[in-house]
Design an enzyme around this catalytic site. Sequence first.
Site, PDB file in Angstrom:
ATOM      1  N   THR A 192      39.879  36.981  54.810  1.00  0.00           N
ATOM      2  CA  THR A 192      40.634  36.985  53.557  1.00  0.00           C
ATOM      3  C   THR A 192      42.090  36.717  53.919  1.00  0.00           C
ATOM      4  OG1 THR A 192      41.056  39.322  53.778  1.00  0.00           O
ATOM      5  CG2 THR A 192      39.132  38.703  52.509  1.00  0.00           C
ATOM      6  N   GLU A 337      34.979  37.538  49.572  1.00  0.00           N
ATOM      7  CA  GLU A 337      33.983  38.601  49.767  1.00  0.00           C
ATOM      8  C   GLU A 337      32.686  38.325  49.025  1.00  0.00           C
ATOM      9  OE1 GLU A 337      37.177  38.950  49.260  1.00  0.00           O
ATOM     10  OE2 GLU A 337      38.025  40.690  50.283  1.00  0.00           O
ATOM     11  N   LYS A 445      52.504  47.106  33.555  1.00  0.00           N
ATOM     12  CA  LYS A 445      52.277  48.349  32.816  1.00  0.00           C
ATOM     13  C   LYS A 445      53.504  48.626  31.965  1.00  0.00           C
ATOM     14  CE  LYS A 445      49.307  50.073  36.431  1.00  0.00           C
ATOM     15  NZ  LYS A 445      49.665  49.496  37.723  1.00  0.00           N
ATOM     16  N   TRP A 450      48.634  48.013  29.292  1.00  0.00           N
ATOM     17  CA  TRP A 450      48.642  46.913  30.248  1.00  0.00           C
ATOM     18  C   TRP A 450      48.881  45.583  29.543  1.00  0.00           C
ATOM     19  CZ3 TRP A 450      43.901  47.918  33.993  1.00  0.00           C
ATOM     20  CH2 TRP A 450      44.179  49.060  34.750  1.00  0.00           C
TER      21      TRP A 450
HETATM   22  P1  AMP Z   1      40.079  34.390  47.687  1.00  0.00           P
HETATM   23  O1  AMP Z   1      39.224  35.405  48.297  1.00  0.00           O
HETATM   24  O2  AMP Z   1      41.262  34.034  48.519  1.00  0.00           O
HETATM   25  O3  AMP Z   1      39.303  33.199  47.251  1.00  0.00           O
HETATM   26  O4  AMP Z   1      40.706  35.034  46.367  1.00  0.00           O
HETATM   27  C1  AMP Z   1      39.906  35.626  45.395  1.00  0.00           C
HETATM   28  C2  AMP Z   1      40.743  35.995  44.203  1.00  0.00           C
HETATM   29  O5  AMP Z   1      41.247  34.845  43.543  1.00  0.00           O
HETATM   30  C3  AMP Z   1      39.973  36.720  43.137  1.00  0.00           C
HETATM   31  O6  AMP Z   1      39.786  38.072  43.428  1.00  0.00           O
HETATM   32  C4  AMP Z   1      40.865  36.489  41.918  1.00  0.00           C
HETATM   33  O7  AMP Z   1      41.967  37.374  41.898  1.00  0.00           O
HETATM   34  C5  AMP Z   1      41.384  35.104  42.151  1.00  0.00           C
HETATM   35  N1  AMP Z   1      40.586  34.131  41.381  1.00  0.00           N
HETATM   36  C6  AMP Z   1      39.623  33.325  41.806  1.00  0.00           C
HETATM   37  N2  AMP Z   1      39.160  32.544  40.814  1.00  0.00           N
HETATM   38  C7  AMP Z   1      39.851  32.891  39.702  1.00  0.00           C
HETATM   39  C8  AMP Z   1      39.831  32.465  38.333  1.00  0.00           C
HETATM   40  N3  AMP Z   1      39.036  31.501  37.893  1.00  0.00           N
HETATM   41  N4  AMP Z   1      40.683  33.089  37.485  1.00  0.00           N
HETATM   42  C9  AMP Z   1      41.514  34.065  37.895  1.00  0.00           C
HETATM   43  N5  AMP Z   1      41.580  34.491  39.161  1.00  0.00           N
HETATM   44  C10 AMP Z   1      40.760  33.908  40.066  1.00  0.00           C
END
Ligand code: AMP
Length: 548
Positions: A192, A337, A445, A450
Amino acid sequence: MQGLMMDMPLLITDLIRHADRHHGSVEIVSKTVEGPNPDGSGAIHRYTYREAHTRARRLAKALKALGIGMSERVATLAWNGFRHFEIYYAVAGSGAVIHTINPRLFPDQIVYMANHAEDKLVFFDLTFAPLIEKLAPQLKTVKGYVAMTDRAHMPKIGVPNLLCYEELLAAQDDAFDWPSFDERTAACLCYTSGTTGNPKGALYAHRSTILHAYAAALPDALNLSARDVMLPVVPMFHVNAWGLPYSCALTGTKLVFPGQHFDGKSLHELFEAEGVTLSAGVPTVWLGLLNYMKEQKLRFSALRAVVIGGSACPPAMIRSFQEEYGVQVLHAWGMTEMSPLGTVSTLKAKHLKMDKEARYAVQNKQGRVIFGVDTKIVGQDGRELPRDGKAFGDLHVRGPWVIESYYKGEGGDPLKDGWFPTGDVATIDPDGYVQITDRSKDVIKSGGEWISSIDLENIAVAHPAIAEAAVIGVKHPKWDERPIVVAVKKAGQEVTRDELLKYFEGRVAKWWLPDDVVFVKELPHTATGKLSKLNLRQQLKDYKLPAA
Ligand code: AMP
């Protein structure tokens, strides 16, 4: 009583074997990083699933000859291309683990990951030769570096045991039988991005990868078929290009790999030259492409749908693709994840009878889960909240391609009652559509309630003069936090602070109206192209709200 069906392990090699046998003549086209040779050849590489399978077997033999054993980690620093595709299959197929590294990370983070993963070999594209030379002295476990090129293009860098990819393959034949082993064996390792603390590894298994590949191909997911041409813009170092190198082999979909150039011109040319019907990437990439298309007054001749995810897809982008270009947007949500796919927004039969605006309201959400993933939202007290499309809480997920634990047990047990807390805040409506309102740490907040920064950002970017916007909460003496908009104007366009603030009126509840606008030249992004609110908050640490 047990069922009486064959107990065959789900292994990644079955995908490439299937693609070879049943879609052997389907092409894999790559824009190479070596660039055109003086005679003009070499910029585009073209071969078939059958040839990819042959070369993957030769590479698997080469890995064996180099002493790579079961479950050892082999890293890549590479763009989307045919050699990266071969490494995907050869490494995992021979029982080792492919560790794809995001080259856009800070060098310190790359060193941390390679040492943490105990990588034995590093495969790299020529673009990254200088980076490899710089990092090599700190990579403690690496025994050799393989330049993904032929002898003529070998970089002149001082690293120990520098090997040439094409020579490794040339030294082997393809008489190789893929080994069979437990489907729970580790296959791929992705870290990550780790905005706080050290990056943590998600370690996918063969089984989880195959199940994800099946799920991703479904009609209401990415809708892949043997009649499609997929160009994954999402890099193979970002959660396995959302699993596309696996799903496309499963469905016999032609693959087009864009190499290192994601600008509008390069993408559009490749889309047209190869008859691309499907593509996938983060919103930033599409912003660049759409701007270029508008400037040049271009059309798509074959493109039918684009998967947009990684961060929230602005509703204005969905409209632009669908109304101006006739291209369906598949808004998707997921995370490292989760291998990564969780939800995709496609309509149900009942939505087709609704008017256009009601359909857009559904499509703007992040979508419904693909079978295999289960979701729920929970409140501060840990209790499940109603699926009414209104209550928002922490989004928890579970499923056979969701992690149970980080690599090497880092961070302890991440699960809560058997569910993985995603760190996203969301609503779920009665039809199961998830709408992400924020990362939990980005929620604003205000007065005990929220405010969704994503909703406000979507409104800001719908303004014709705004290219990109981030909304963050800043400290307020009375309300705790208040939202402000940090925005980038489109080239040659003008809008004042007051005009932009006015634009929000009537579009959200009064108490959601941002308190201020700060215009900037550009916004900070993470290595995976997401807005980096962490950096933005640091940049604005001296910012003060205007007096009411
Ligand atoms: P990563 O593991 O780097 O791919 O990041 C995952 C995170 O990206 C998720 O937990 C979300 O916060 C954000 N994310 C992925 N797709 C979307 C989406 N379509 N809309 C909003 N947030 C997203």
